[in-house]
Design a protein around this motif. Structure first.
Motif, mmCIF file in Angstrom:
data_model
loop_
_atom_site.group_PDB
_atom_site.id
_atom_site.type_symbol
_atom_site.label_atom_id
_atom_site.label_comp_id
_atom_site.label_asym_id
_atom_site.label_seq_id
_atom_site.Cartn_x
_atom_site.Cartn_y
_atom_site.Cartn_z
ATOM 1 N N VAL A 130 110.860 -2.760 71.566
ATOM 2 C CA VAL A 130 111.486 -2.123 70.410
ATOM 3 C C VAL A 130 112.090 -3.215 69.529
ATOM 4 O O VAL A 130 112.713 -4.154 70.034
ATOM 5 N N TYR A 131 111.920 -3.078 68.229
ATOM 6 C CA TYR A 131 112.382 -4.097 67.301
ATOM 7 C C TYR A 131 113.248 -3.477 66.204
ATOM 8 O O TYR A 131 113.008 -2.345 65.763
ATOM 9 N N LEU A 132 114.245 -4.252 65.767
ATOM 10 C CA LEU A 132 114.970 -3.945 64.542
ATOM 11 C C LEU A 132 114.212 -4.564 63.373
ATOM 12 O O LEU A 132 113.611 -5.629 63.504
ATOM 13 N N MET B 133 107.511 -0.891 68.802
ATOM 14 C CA MET B 133 108.146 0.323 68.305
ATOM 15 C C MET B 133 109.318 -0.042 67.401
ATOM 16 O O MET B 133 110.088 -0.950 67.709
ATOM 17 N N MET B 134 109.450 0.702 66.289
ATOM 18 C CA MET B 134 110.559 0.506 65.367
ATOM 19 C C MET B 134 111.059 1.856 64.890
ATOM 20 O O MET B 134 110.289 2.829 64.847
ATOM 21 N N PRO B 135 112.346 1.954 64.569
ATOM 22 C CA PRO B 135 112.865 3.224 64.052
ATOM 23 C C PRO B 135 112.136 3.654 62.786
ATOM 24 O O PRO B 135 111.704 2.812 61.988
ATOM 25 N N LYS B 136 112.015 4.965 62.608
ATOM 26 C CA LYS B 136 111.373 5.495 61.416
ATOM 27 C C LYS B 136 112.389 5.883 60.345
ATOM 28 O O LYS B 136 112.023 6.080 59.182
ATOM 29 N N ALA B 137 113.642 6.009 60.747
ATOM 30 C CA ALA B 137 114.685 6.355 59.778
ATOM 31 C C ALA B 137 114.827 5.241 58.758
ATOM 32 O O ALA B 137 114.742 4.061 59.109
ATOM 33 N N PRO B 138 115.062 5.578 57.503
ATOM 34 C CA PRO B 138 115.270 4.522 56.497
ATOM 35 C C PRO B 138 116.589 3.800 56.750
ATOM 36 O O PRO B 138 117.562 4.399 57.214
ATOM 37 N N PHE B 139 116.596 2.507 56.466
ATOM 38 C CA PHE B 139 117.821 1.734 56.639
ATOM 39 C C PHE B 139 118.564 1.693 55.309
ATOM 40 O O PHE B 139 118.016 1.288 54.286
ATOM 41 N N ASP B 140 119.832 2.125 55.339
ATOM 42 C CA ASP B 140 120.659 2.197 54.132
ATOM 43 C C ASP B 140 121.384 0.863 53.934
ATOM 44 O O ASP B 140 122.428 0.611 54.549
ATOM 45 N N TYR C 161 119.908 4.588 61.523
ATOM 46 C CA TYR C 161 118.829 3.672 61.891
ATOM 47 C C TYR C 161 119.133 3.001 63.224
ATOM 48 O O TYR C 161 118.271 2.926 64.105
ATOM 49 N N LEU C 162 120.357 2.493 63.389
ATOM 50 C CA LEU C 162 120.733 1.818 64.626
ATOM 51 C C LEU C 162 120.696 2.780 65.808
ATOM 52 O O LEU C 162 120.223 2.421 66.897
ATOM 53 N N GLU D 109 118.825 5.391 66.205
ATOM 54 C CA GLU D 109 117.427 5.631 66.576
ATOM 55 C C GLU D 109 116.865 4.438 67.338
ATOM 56 O O GLU D 109 116.111 4.602 68.300
ATOM 57 N N TYR D 110 117.237 3.249 66.910
ATOM 58 C CA TYR D 110 116.807 2.040 67.615
ATOM 59 C C TYR D 110 117.294 2.044 69.064
ATOM 60 O O TYR D 110 116.518 1.753 69.997
ATOM 61 N N LEU D 111 118.560 2.366 69.284
ATOM 62 C CA LEU D 111 119.105 2.375 70.639
ATOM 63 C C LEU D 111 118.463 3.468 71.494
ATOM 64 O O LEU D 111 118.284 3.291 72.704
ATOM 65 N N GLU D 112 118.099 4.577 70.863
ATOM 66 C CA GLU D 112 117.411 5.640 71.601
ATOM 67 C C GLU D 112 115.997 5.206 71.971
ATOM 68 O O GLU D 112 115.528 5.454 73.097
#
Length: 207
Positions: A118-120, A42-49, A99-100, A102-105
């Motif tokens: 879960v991966y960054l 699993m990885m966040p779907k939000a774009p990383f700025d 992004y971070l 969402e990752y922590l969630e």
């Protein structure tokens, strides 16, 4: 006149062909089954700025200082007892971004027994600062600008114990041998830190 060696080869040619055909059939029949990979990644779907992360890690005049430690848990999973200091471990600092968060969630859904991880992204992991603790768990992040940060470290430690292992008996006595064992532990230490103004020194306990 045929050469004796050629005659001998021709004589055994049918047998050689049979062996070759059998070997080919056997080789074609073999199939190596691939290992199953049931891992759920699993990885966040939000774009990383990238620009915002780079700006957040620009140099400032603030300082984050702290001490990292854990404590042994009791039967109720409550940490208590003496501090177990984080001796020479790496502390990571990330700027807090959507992004971070969402990752922590997502990490709350992580389940190693069910192979859910879960991966960054490599890009998000690249924008970080690192510090190494001393033997008493102290660490420092100098030159920080005002902002919100997330810090974490993994503290590996162990406990030892013993028990009486049954080794046999005679008519009147049971015999035991004292056995010793070691149990490994790994605690994730994490905390959000706010630097509110330039020149501020923020002290934290990472536990």
């Amino acid at each position: 006149m045929k050469h004796p060696t050629m005659n001998n080869t021709l004589k055994h040619l049918p047998a050689l062909l049979v062996l070759l055909l059998l070997f080919t059939a056997q080789a074609r029949a073999q199939y190596v089954q691939k290992e199953r990979d049931d891992t759920i990644r699993m990885m966040p779907k939000a774009p990383f700025d990238t620009l915002a992360a780079r700006a957040a890690l620009a140099e400032g005049t603030g300082t984050i200082t702290g001490v990292a430690f854990t404590r042994q848990k009791n039967n109720m999973a409550i940490k208590m007892g003496n501090r177990i200091l984080a001796n020479k471990i790496k502390i990571l600092l990330f700027p807090v971004t959507p992004y971070l968060m969402e990752y922590l969630e997502l990490r709350k859904k992580e389940n190693h027994r069910k192979l859910k991880y879960v991966y960054l992204s490599p890009e998000a992991f690249r924008f970080r600062l690192e510090a190494i603790t001393n033997s008493t768990g102290e660490f420092t992040f100098p030159k920080m600008k005002p902002g919100k940060y997330y810090i974490q470290g993994v503290l590996n430690w162990y406990t030892t114990g013993s028990y009486n292992r049954y080794t046999g008996s005679d008519y009147y006595t049971n015999y035991y041998t004292r056995e010793y064992y070691t149990t490994d532990h790994s605690d994730l230490l994490e905390k959000f830190v706010d630097v509110n103004s330039e020149g501020e020194v923020v002290s934290v306990k990472l536990k």
